[in-house]
Design a protein around this motif. Structure first.
Motif, mmCIF file in Angstrom:
data_model
loop_
_atom_site.group_PDB
_atom_site.id
_atom_site.type_symbol
_atom_site.label_atom_id
_atom_site.label_comp_id
_atom_site.label_asym_id
_atom_site.label_seq_id
_atom_site.Cartn_x
_atom_site.Cartn_y
_atom_site.Cartn_z
ATOM 1 N N ILE A 1 -4.421 10.724 -12.672
ATOM 2 C CA ILE A 1 -3.849 10.816 -14.021
ATOM 3 C C ILE A 1 -4.899 11.301 -15.017
ATOM 4 O O ILE A 1 -4.601 12.083 -15.929
ATOM 5 C CB ILE A 1 -3.284 9.439 -14.440
ATOM 6 N N TYR A 2 -6.151 10.847 -14.835
ATOM 7 C CA TYR A 2 -7.228 11.269 -15.731
ATOM 8 C C TYR A 2 -7.415 12.786 -15.671
ATOM 9 O O TYR A 2 -7.532 13.448 -16.704
ATOM 10 C CB TYR A 2 -8.528 10.565 -15.348
ATOM 11 N N PHE A 3 -7.452 13.338 -14.457
ATOM 12 C CA PHE A 3 -7.618 14.782 -14.320
ATOM 13 C C PHE A 3 -6.449 15.536 -14.953
ATOM 14 O O PHE A 3 -6.629 16.569 -15.587
ATOM 15 C CB PHE A 3 -7.746 15.166 -12.842
ATOM 16 N N ALA A 4 -5.227 14.995 -14.780
ATOM 17 C CA ALA A 4 -4.049 15.638 -15.364
ATOM 18 C C ALA A 4 -4.119 15.618 -16.889
ATOM 19 O O ALA A 4 -3.833 16.614 -17.557
ATOM 20 C CB ALA A 4 -2.776 14.946 -14.879
ATOM 21 N N ALA A 5 -4.517 14.452 -17.447
ATOM 22 C CA ALA A 5 -4.612 14.334 -18.901
ATOM 23 C C ALA A 5 -5.708 15.239 -19.452
ATOM 24 O O ALA A 5 -5.544 15.873 -20.499
ATOM 25 C CB ALA A 5 -4.873 12.882 -19.287
ATOM 26 N N ARG A 6 -6.835 15.323 -18.737
ATOM 27 C CA ARG A 6 -7.925 16.187 -19.181
ATOM 28 C C ARG A 6 -7.505 17.648 -19.157
ATOM 29 O O ARG A 6 -7.846 18.422 -20.057
ATOM 30 C CB ARG A 6 -9.155 15.974 -18.296
ATOM 31 N N HIS A 7 -6.743 18.012 -18.117
ATOM 32 C CA HIS A 7 -6.249 19.386 -18.028
ATOM 33 C C HIS A 7 -5.328 19.708 -19.201
ATOM 34 O O HIS A 7 -5.431 20.768 -19.827
ATOM 35 C CB HIS A 7 -5.512 19.581 -16.706
ATOM 36 N N ALA A 8 -4.430 18.751 -19.523
ATOM 37 C CA ALA A 8 -3.519 18.967 -20.650
ATOM 38 C C ALA A 8 -4.281 19.071 -21.965
ATOM 39 O O ALA A 8 -3.977 19.893 -22.832
ATOM 40 C CB ALA A 8 -2.494 17.826 -20.712
ATOM 41 N N SER A 9 -5.305 18.223 -22.100
ATOM 42 C CA SER A 9 -6.109 18.249 -23.321
ATOM 43 C C SER A 9 -6.843 19.576 -23.476
ATOM 44 O O SER A 9 -6.890 20.157 -24.555
ATOM 45 C CB SER A 9 -7.108 17.092 -23.294
ATOM 46 N N GLU B 1 0.820 -1.205 0.000
ATOM 47 C CA GLU B 1 0.000 0.000 0.000
ATOM 48 C C GLU B 1 0.858 1.259 0.000
ATOM 49 O O GLU B 1 0.519 2.254 -0.655
ATOM 50 C CB GLU B 1 -0.936 -0.003 1.221
ATOM 51 N N LEU B 2 1.954 1.223 0.732
ATOM 52 C CA LEU B 2 2.846 2.386 0.767
ATOM 53 C C LEU B 2 3.502 2.617 -0.592
ATOM 54 O O LEU B 2 3.724 3.760 -1.006
ATOM 55 C CB LEU B 2 3.906 2.208 1.852
ATOM 56 N N PHE B 3 3.808 1.539 -1.296
ATOM 57 C CA PHE B 3 4.347 1.682 -2.648
ATOM 58 C C PHE B 3 3.336 2.356 -3.566
ATOM 59 O O PHE B 3 3.677 3.247 -4.347
ATOM 60 C CB PHE B 3 4.727 0.310 -3.214
ATOM 61 N N MET B 4 2.080 1.954 -3.443
ATOM 62 C CA MET B 4 1.041 2.574 -4.270
ATOM 63 C C MET B 4 0.845 4.042 -3.906
ATOM 64 O O MET B 4 0.526 4.874 -4.769
ATOM 65 C CB MET B 4 -0.270 1.806 -4.119
ATOM 66 N N LEU B 5 1.041 4.380 -2.640
ATOM 67 C CA LEU B 5 0.940 5.781 -2.247
ATOM 68 C C LEU B 5 2.051 6.615 -2.889
ATOM 69 O O LEU B 5 1.840 7.774 -3.236
ATOM 70 C CB LEU B 5 0.999 5.910 -0.725
ATOM 71 N N THR B 6 3.232 6.026 -3.037
ATOM 72 C CA THR B 6 4.298 6.760 -3.734
ATOM 73 C C THR B 6 3.931 6.968 -5.200
ATOM 74 O O THR B 6 4.225 8.024 -5.771
ATOM 75 C CB THR B 6 5.645 6.017 -3.635
ATOM 76 N N GLY C 1 -4.763 2.388 -6.338
ATOM 77 C CA GLY C 1 -4.538 2.392 -7.778
ATOM 78 C C GLY C 1 -5.644 3.131 -8.518
ATOM 79 O O GLY C 1 -5.379 3.869 -9.476
ATOM 80 N N VAL C 2 -6.881 2.955 -8.074
ATOM 81 C CA VAL C 2 -8.006 3.687 -8.673
ATOM 82 C C VAL C 2 -7.835 5.187 -8.441
ATOM 83 O O VAL C 2 -8.067 6.005 -9.347
ATOM 84 C CB VAL C 2 -9.341 3.185 -8.096
ATOM 85 N N MET C 3 -7.431 5.567 -7.232
ATOM 86 C CA MET C 3 -7.197 6.977 -6.930
ATOM 87 C C MET C 3 -6.110 7.547 -7.839
ATOM 88 O O MET C 3 -6.206 8.677 -8.334
ATOM 89 C CB MET C 3 -6.797 7.148 -5.465
#
Length: 678
Positions: A476-484, A144-149, A469-471
Motif C-alpha cells: 500500500i505504501y508503494f501504491a500511495a507513493r506512486h499516486a503522490s 494466513e490465507l485471508f491475509m494473502l487475499t 500484514g507487513v507485506m
C-alpha cells in the motif's frame, strides 16, 4: 534418494515417455489457443482416454498438457486482447497494446521465454522442496490465507488507473459480484433473484471473457482496421529474449511468487498473474508505460503463471489438496490411473514423483519451443482485417463461455458482464481491479469466516498474519507513493505551462467545458447505477443471517460511500478531477465519422445472444456469420459461404469431441426434428 533420481531420469528419456509427453504438449497447445477453455477443459477432455493406460505414460500426457497451457494461452491474450485462460488475463494489459503497436513478435517472444523460465524454475523448486514442503504448507491456515487475499487486494492501488477511488470502487464491484450465490458460512442465497443460474455464482471464465474480450473486440470493430500493420510484424523475436535477460531479476521474483501462490490451496492461477503484475508495477521506477505496452507487464505474469504449476503440484502430490481447478482435475487423473497422492509420493513412490517433476521441466522446453516456432505464422493473424476475424472470435468466446456450466445463462451472463466491461472501459473504471476483486471474493470471505471461527479475532496476532500484514502495508505504501508522485508531476507540469497557456485560457476553458459537459451525463448515470448496485447489496445483506450477510453488508456499506464520492465529483462538475473520464472524448471517437457508434456492435452481440435462445446456437451463429461477413466485411458470396461452412463444421466437430450439446433454442424444442441441430 539417488536410486529414485536415476529411475526417474531413465524413465523420462525413454521413447514411449517422450512420445506421450509430446502428445500431451500438442493437445495443450490446441486447447490453450482457444480462449477461455484453459487447463480444466483440456484435462477434462483428456481423462476419458486414460483408462487402461500405463500410469507413467498417462502421467506424461497429463503433465504435458498441464505444463504447456499457461504458455500457449498467451497467443490470444497478446494478439487479440482475449484472455486465453484465467491465468493469462494480466498479460492482456501490456501484451495486446504491444501487438497494436506492431510489436506482437517481441511480446510473444518475451512471453514464451518468460514462460519457459518460469516453468523450469517451478520444476527446480519442486525438485528441491518436495521433501521439506510439508511443514511449510501446513503452516498456512485460514488466517494466513485471508491475509494473502488482502495482499492481493492491495495490488488494486497500482491497477487503479488515474483515479484511486474509482479503482477501489471497481474492486468493490468485483467483490460484490463474486459474492453472488450461496454464502460460504450458511449457504444462504444472496443477490440471486431466485434465479437458479445465479444461485451458483457467475463462473470466472464468463467474467474474464466478458470484462476483457468483449470490450476489446467491439473497440477494434469500431475502428475497422487490423490489430497491427503488416510492415511492423516479423521483427523483435530476438529482442523479446533480450528483454527477459534484461529483466531477469523481475522474472526470478515473479517466478518465486508463482511458486508460493501455486502451492497455497485455493488461490492458484486465477490470482497469481495479478499479484506478479502488481509487483512489477510497484517495484519499477518508470511506471508510465504500464498498460500501454511495457514488456515488463508481459514478462511478470508469464513467468509467474508457469512457475505456479510447479508450486501447485506440491500440495497436490504431498497432501492430495489441489491448489487450483486444473490441479483438481489432475488429481482426479492420478486417482483414475491408480496413483494415490499423499505421503507415499515422497517415500515409496519417490521415483514417480521425480518423473512428474522432470516431465514438467521437459514439457515446458518442448512447449515453449513449439510456441516460438508457431509464433511467426500465428502472429500474422493480427494483419487480417478485424471484420473478418471478429465472427470467429465471437463464436469461440460464446462457445468457451457456454463451457462454464453448459447453461444458456452463461451466454446471458457473458452479455451482461460484457456490457459492464464496455462501460467500465469507457468511463475509466479499471477492469483489472474489478477482476481481482471478483477472483478473491469467495476465498476472502471463506478464510475470514474460518479464521474467526477457529481463533476468534485473536488470529490477527498470529506470526504469519503479522508478516503478511507487513507485506501488505509495504504494498500500500508503494501504491500511495506512486499516486503522490503522479500528482506532484502533474502539478509541476501545470505550473510550468500556466504562463504559456494564459493567452488561450478562455478558448481552452470553453472547449474543455464543452467536452466535459457533453460527457458528464453518461458518466453520472453509470456512477449512479454503481451506487444503486451497492445499495441493493446492502439491502440484500440485511435480509440474511449475521454470518450470511456480514461480509456483503460491510463491503456494500463501505463501497457505497466511495462510489457516492465519485458520483458527487461528477455531479458537481469537477472537470479537472481524475474521476472525470470519458474514453469517447479522450480517444477522439466522438464526432469521428470513421468510427462506428458504441451501440452499433452491441446490437449485433445482443442479436446473436437472443438468436441462441430462440433459434439455437448453430443456427444463430450461422446467420450471424452470413450477415456480418456480407454487411460488415463485405465479402463475396462464395467466400461468405465457405467461411460460414468452415466455422459451423469446426464448431460441430469440437462440440462432438468434447461431448457438448450446444444450446438448442425455443423453436427447436417446439418443433422436434428427426435430426439434431445445435
Amino acid at each position: 534418494m539417488i536410486d529414485a533420481f536415476l529411475i526417474a531420469l531413465q524413465t523420462i528419456l525413454t521413447g514411449t515417455h517422450l512420445l506421450y509427453l509430446s502428445g500431451g504438449v500438442l493437445l495443450g497447445l490446441a486447447i490453450g489457443i482457444f480462449p477461455g477453455l484453459g487447463g480444466i477443459a483440456g484435462l477434462s477432455l483428456l481423462l476419458p482416454f486414460l483408462f487402461g493406460m500405463e500410469p507413467v505414460s498417462a502421467l506424461a500426457m497429463l503433465i504435458g498438457l498441464v505444463a504447456v497451457i499457461p504458455t500457449s494461452d498467451t497467443f490470444t491474450s497478446v494478439l487479440m486482447g482475449i484472455p486465453g485462460s484465467s491465468g493469462s488475463q494480466a498479460t492482456v494489459l501490456d501484451g495486446f497494446p504491444m501487438a497494436k503497436k506492431g510489436q506482437a513478435a517481441r511480446a510473444l517472444s518475451a512471453a514464451f521465454s518468460a514462460s519457459l523460465f518460469g516453468g523450469l524454475f517451478g520444476a527446480l523448486v519442486l525438485t528441491l522442496f518436495v521433501l521439506i514442503a510439508r511443514p511449510v504448507i501446513l503452516a498456512f491456515g485460514s488466517a494466513e490465507l485471508f491475509m494473502l487475499t488482502l495482499l492481493g487486494l492491495s495490488m488494486v492501488g497500482v491497477l487503479a488507473g488515474n483515479s484511486l477511488i474509482k479503482g477501489l470502487s471497481a474492486c468493490g464491484i468485483g467483490l460484490l459480484f463474486g459474492s453472488i450465490g450461496g454464502a460460504p458460512a450458511t449457504g444462504e442465497y444472496r443477490m440471486s433473484f431466485d434465479n437458479s443460474y445465479l444461485m451458483d455464482g457467475i463462473p470466472l471464465v464468463v467474467v474474464g471473457l466478458g470484462i476483457f474480450a468483449i470490450p476489446e473486440i467491439i473497440d477494434l470493430l469500431r475502428q475497422n482496421r487490423p490489430i497491427a500493420e503488416a510492415s511492423k510484424l516479423g521483427s523483435g523475436w530476438v529482442e523479446g529474449i533480450t528483454d527477459l535477460v534484461r529483466n531477469k531479476w523481475l522474472a526470478i521474483r515473479c517466478a518465486i511468487i508463482g511458486c508460493i501462490v501455486g502451492a497455497l490451496p485455493g488461490l492458484g492461477g486465477s490470482v497469481v498473474d495479478w499479484i506478479a503484475y502488481g509487483h512489477a508495477v510497484q517495484t519499477s521506477k518508470d511506471k508510465s508505460e504500464f498498460g500501454k505496452g511495457d514488456v515488463r507487464g508481459v514478462i511478470a505474469p508469464e513467468s509467474s503463471n508457469n512457475a505456479k504449476e510447479g508450486g501447485g503440484l506440491i500440495p497436490t502430490l504431498l497432501f492430495g489438496i489441489p491448489g487450483s481447478g486444473s490441479m483438481a482435475v489432475f488429481l482426479g487423473g492420478m486417482v483414475l490411473i491408480g496413483l494415490e497422492p499423499g505421503p507415499a509420493m515422497v517415500s515409496t513412490d519417490l521415483d514417480i514423483t521425480y518423473t512428474i517433476v522432470w516431465s514438467l521441466a521437459m514439457a515446458n522446453v518442448i512447449g515453449a519451443g513449439a510456441c516460438l516456432i508457431l509464433s511467426k505464422w500465428v502472429a500474422k493473424l493480427t494483419t487480417i482485417p478485424y471484420a473478418l476475424m471478429a465472427p470467429f472470435m465471437i463464436m469461440v468466446i460464446c462457445f468457451a463461455a457456454f463451457q462454464a456450466t453448459r447453461d444458456l445463462g452463461d451466454l446471458m451472463a457473458l452479455l451482461g458482464i460484457g456490457l459492464l466491461g464496455i462501460l467500465m472501459k469507457r468511463f475509466g473504471w479499471p477492469r483489472p481491479a474489478f477482476l481481482i476483486g471478483f477472483v478473491l471474493a469467495g476465498g476472502m470471505e471463506t478464510y475470514l469466516y474460518q479464521a474467526v471461527q477457529f481463533d476468534g479475532w485473536g488470529f490477527l496476532l498470529k506470526p504469519g498474519v503479522i508478516i503478511i500484514g507487513v507485506m501488505t502495508a509495504v504494498s500500500i505504501y508503494f501504491a500511495a507513493r506512486h499516486a503522490s508522485k503522479s500528482d506532484d508531476t502533474s502539478g509541476s507540469e501545470s505550473a510550468e505551462s500556466a504562463e504559456s497557456a494564459e493567452s488561450n485560457e478562455k478558448d481552452n476553458l470553453t472547449q474543455t467545458q464543452a467536452k466535459a459537459q457533453h460527457s458528464i451525463r453518461p458518466q453520472v448515470i453509470f456512477a449512479a447505477a454503481v451506487c444503486l448496485t451497492f445499495a441493493y447489496g446492502l439491502y440484500d445483506s440485511l435480509q440474511q443471517s449475521f454470518l450470511g450477510g456480514v461480509f456483503t453488508a460491510g463491503l456494500s456499506g463501505l463501497m457505497l460511500i466511495l462510489s457516492s464520492i465519485v458520483l458527487y465529483k461528477l455531479v458537481t462538475n469537477k472537470f479537472d478531477d481524475p474521476a472525470n473520464f470519458d474514453n469517447e472524448i479522450v480517444a477522439g471517437y466522438k464526432g469521428d465519422q470513421s468510427v462506428a457508434s458504441l451501440m452499433h456492435y452491441i446490437y449485433w452481440l445482443v442479436g446473436l445472444i437472443l438468436g441462441c435462445f430462440v433459434l439455437g446456437y448453430l443456427i444463430s451463429i450461422s446467420l450471424f456469420f452470413i450477415a456480418f461477413l456480407v454487411l460488415k466485411a463485405r465479402t463475396s458470396f462464395i467466400k461468405t459461404a465457405s467461411l460460414t461452412m468452415s466455422a459451423v463444421l469446426f464448431l460441430s466437430a469440437l462440440s462432438h469431441v468434447m461431448v457438448l450439446d450446444l444450446p438448442r433454442g425455443l423453436l427447436q424444442d417446439l418443433v422436434q426434428l428427426p435430426w439434431p441441430i445445435g
